[in-house]
Design an enzyme around this catalytic site. Structure first.
Site, PDB file in Angstrom:
ATOM      1  N   TYR A 195       0.826  -1.215   0.000  1.00  0.00           N
ATOM      2  CA  TYR A 195       0.000   0.000   0.000  1.00  0.00           C
ATOM      3  C   TYR A 195       0.858   1.263   0.000  1.00  0.00           C
ATOM      4  O   TYR A 195       0.415   2.315  -0.430  1.00  0.00           O
ATOM      5  CB  TYR A 195      -0.908   0.031   1.244  1.00  0.00           C
ATOM      6  CG  TYR A 195      -2.234  -0.666   1.069  1.00  0.00           C
ATOM      7  CD1 TYR A 195      -2.293  -2.020   0.748  1.00  0.00           C
ATOM      8  CD2 TYR A 195      -3.437   0.020   1.222  1.00  0.00           C
ATOM      9  CE1 TYR A 195      -3.508  -2.664   0.599  1.00  0.00           C
ATOM     10  CE2 TYR A 195      -4.653  -0.622   1.074  1.00  0.00           C
ATOM     11  CZ  TYR A 195      -4.688  -1.959   0.766  1.00  0.00           C
ATOM     12  OH  TYR A 195      -5.897  -2.592   0.619  1.00  0.00           O
TER      13      TYR A 195
ATOM     14  N   LYS B 206       3.035 -15.293   2.258  1.00  0.00           N
ATOM     15  CA  LYS B 206       3.366 -16.134   1.111  1.00  0.00           C
ATOM     16  C   LYS B 206       4.883 -16.337   1.087  1.00  0.00           C
ATOM     17  O   LYS B 206       5.573 -15.894   0.166  1.00  0.00           O
ATOM     18  CB  LYS B 206       2.868 -15.481  -0.192  1.00  0.00           C
ATOM     19  CG  LYS B 206       1.366 -15.618  -0.415  1.00  0.00           C
ATOM     20  CD  LYS B 206       0.933 -17.032  -0.826  1.00  0.00           C
ATOM     21  CE  LYS B 206       1.342 -17.366  -2.248  1.00  0.00           C
ATOM     22  NZ  LYS B 206       0.974 -18.774  -2.583  1.00  0.00           N
TER      23      LYS B 206
ATOM     24  N   ASP C  94      -2.962 -17.988   0.871  1.00  0.00           N
ATOM     25  CA  ASP C  94      -4.006 -18.588   0.023  1.00  0.00           C
ATOM     26  C   ASP C  94      -4.709 -19.714   0.771  1.00  0.00           C
ATOM     27  O   ASP C  94      -5.935 -19.852   0.723  1.00  0.00           O
ATOM     28  CB  ASP C  94      -3.438 -19.055  -1.321  1.00  0.00           C
ATOM     29  CG  ASP C  94      -2.212 -19.952  -1.189  1.00  0.00           C
ATOM     30  OD1 ASP C  94      -1.616 -20.013  -0.096  1.00  0.00           O
ATOM     31  OD2 ASP C  94      -1.848 -20.609  -2.196  1.00  0.00           O
TER      32      ASP C  94
ATOM     33  N   ASP D 144      -6.499  -6.978   4.005  1.00  0.00           N
ATOM     34  CA  ASP D 144      -7.637  -6.335   3.342  1.00  0.00           C
ATOM     35  C   ASP D 144      -8.552  -7.402   2.743  1.00  0.00           C
ATOM     36  O   ASP D 144      -9.773  -7.386   2.933  1.00  0.00           O
ATOM     37  CB  ASP D 144      -7.102  -5.399   2.250  1.00  0.00           C
ATOM     38  CG  ASP D 144      -8.216  -4.673   1.517  1.00  0.00           C
ATOM     39  OD1 ASP D 144      -9.173  -4.241   2.185  1.00  0.00           O
ATOM     40  OD2 ASP D 144      -8.129  -4.541   0.281  1.00  0.00           O
TER      41      ASP D 144
ATOM     42  N   ASP E  39     -12.381  -8.941   4.263  1.00  0.00           N
ATOM     43  CA  ASP E  39     -13.633  -8.917   3.496  1.00  0.00           C
ATOM     44  C   ASP E  39     -14.233 -10.319   3.442  1.00  0.00           C
ATOM     45  O   ASP E  39     -15.440 -10.501   3.576  1.00  0.00           O
ATOM     46  CB  ASP E  39     -13.389  -8.438   2.049  1.00  0.00           C
ATOM     47  CG  ASP E  39     -13.790  -6.986   1.839  1.00  0.00           C
ATOM     48  OD1 ASP E  39     -13.478  -6.162   2.724  1.00  0.00           O
ATOM     49  OD2 ASP E  39     -14.403  -6.674   0.795  1.00  0.00           O
TER      50      ASP E  39
HETATM   51  C1  IPM Z   1     -10.486  -1.241   3.790  1.00  0.00           C
HETATM   52  C2  IPM Z   1     -10.720  -0.617   2.445  1.00  0.00           C
HETATM   53  C3  IPM Z   1      -9.572   0.343   2.125  1.00  0.00           C
HETATM   54  C4  IPM Z   1      -8.297  -0.464   2.038  1.00  0.00           C
HETATM   55  C5  IPM Z   1      -9.770   1.207   0.870  1.00  0.00           C
HETATM   56  C6  IPM Z   1     -11.058   2.010   0.928  1.00  0.00           C
HETATM   57  C7  IPM Z   1      -8.602   2.097   0.607  1.00  0.00           C
HETATM   58  O1  IPM Z   1     -10.885  -1.589   1.478  1.00  0.00           O
HETATM   59  O2  IPM Z   1     -10.268  -0.508   4.762  1.00  0.00           O
HETATM   60  O3  IPM Z   1     -10.541  -2.474   3.875  1.00  0.00           O
HETATM   61  O4  IPM Z   1      -7.997  -1.069   0.997  1.00  0.00           O
HETATM   62  O5  IPM Z   1      -7.565  -0.490   3.034  1.00  0.00           O
HETATM   63 MG    MG Z   2     -11.049  -3.568   2.259  1.00  0.00          MG
END
Ligand code: IPM
Ligand code: MG
Length: 357
Positions: free
Chosen positions: A141, A192, A225, A249, A253
């Site tokens: 990032y 990884k 993975d 990240d 999710d």
């Molecule tokens: C998160 C989001 C952010 C990230 C985006 C909005 C930049 O997806 O906080 O998970 O990738 O960190």
């Molecule tokens: Mg995210």
């Protein structure tokens, strides 16, 4: 002495979910012996529209001077064409970096009342309680160099850099080990190392730290993975997962869906002890439903719950708020993402009503 909570509503559904969180905080100020002053600043695309920057200097200064900052959400199609360094997401990355909140705690917890809301089978998710610790201020990032160039033959070439130092890995791993001690005493470190140098260093640093300071905690190294696969196969096999910025990240999710809805997942981004924390729902700005008053405010409200615990020294009120959310859900309160029909405001009402009980 009063503490300050800075609200950064941002974009899309951000202002809607922040408004409900502010109502909960105000309720606590009035009836819960909380003493927190609320402040609010422009952030993300909304700030860009106002001032040409997604992270205005005064917003950054207010965040650094606060005890906790609570973000709604940032981003949306409206700003897709804005200069890259002015995009709402750039504002968020800039704020995380400025606040040096390197450890992002993303709990994934399945409320009993919602065990049927997940797309996974009830027995796989019922009782789930895991914690993803995502490194938040390093890795790909932020790594340099990063650019897109045009080659002599007209092709374009893009470069990102994944980079980690010993110090960056060690401090986030330490947070994971400490958390595990207060939970089920298990850490899975995901990387990884089979293909990446950063993964290899990650594994070595975590192994050394474990040997040195946390030999009492059970440690498992897992390829990222495989972690993604195990998360849907047997998520309850995990306790704390520690991983880098990008894998964290993605895995968080994925973990959100185990809980029924991404509209439920809070997060706390923490730096060194005593520094202000940044609290963010894991969900995005959801432009498709923004402005309709139907977003689920629970991720934001639970992010405030984490702020009460980790930045505002009110674990008692955090416990009370958590119980209120649980009781609202037990009582059948459901926004659309959970298959119900409550509005954002009505979900806020349901939590406040449960606090009052
Ligand atoms: C998160 C989001 C952010 C990230 C985006 C909005 C930049 O997806 O906080 O998970 O990738 O960190
Ligand atoms: Mg995210």
């Amino acid at each position: 002495m009063s503490k300050t909570l800075l609200l950064l509503p941002g974009d899309g559904i951000g202002p809607e979910v922040c408004a409900e969180t502010a109502r909960v905080a105000e309720w606590m100020n009035a009836y819960g012996q909380l003493n927190v002053s609320l402040d609010e600043r422009p952030f993300g695309g909304a700030a860009y529209d106002l001032s040409g920057s997604p992270l205005p200097e005064e917003t950054k200064a207010a965040a650094l001077a606060s005890d906790a900052a609570l973000m709604g959400a940032v981003g949306g199609p409206k700003w897709a064409g804005s200069p890259r360094d002015k995009r709402p997401e750039a504002g968020l990355l800039g704020l995380r970096k400025a606040m040096q909140v390197f450890a992002n705690l993303r709990p994934a917890l399945c409320f009993d009342a919602l065990a049927d809301a997940s797309t996974l089978k009830r027995e796989v998710v019922a009782g789930l309680d895991i914690m993803i610790v995502r490194e938040l201020t390093g890795g790909v990032y932020f790594g340099e160099p990063r650019f897109i160039e045009t080659l002599p033959d007209g092709q374009r070439r893009a470069v990102d850099t994944q980079v980690y130092t010993t110090h960056e890995i060690e401090r986030v791993a330490r947070v994971a080990f400490e958390l595990a001690r207060g939970r089920r005493n298990k850490v899975a470190s995901a990387e990884k190392s089979n293909v990446m140098e950063t993964g290899l260093l990650w594994r070595e640093v975590v192994t050394d730290l474990h040997k040195r300071d946390y030999a009492d905690v059970e440690l498992e190294h897992i390829l990222a993975d495989n972690a993604a696969m195990q998360l849907v196969r047997n998520p309850k096999g995990f306790d704390v997962i520690v991983t880098d910025n990008l894998f964290g990240d993605i895995l968080s999710d994925e973990a959100s869906q185990l809980t029924g809805s991404i509209g439920l997942l809070p997060s706390a981004a923490l730096g060194i002890a005593g520094a202000p924390g940044l609290y963010e729902p894991v969900h995005g700005s959801a432009p498709d439903i923004a402005g309709q008053g139907i977003a689920n405010p629970l991720a934001a409200i639970l992010s405030f719950e984490m702020a009460l615990r980790s930045s505002l020294d009110r674990a008692d009120l955090a416990d009370r708020l958590f119980a209120a959310v649980k009781s609202a859900l037990d009582g059948g309160a459901r926004t659309r993402d959970l298959g119900g029909s409550l509005t954002t405001r009505q979900m806020g009402d349901a939590v406040i009503a449960a606090l009052e009980r």
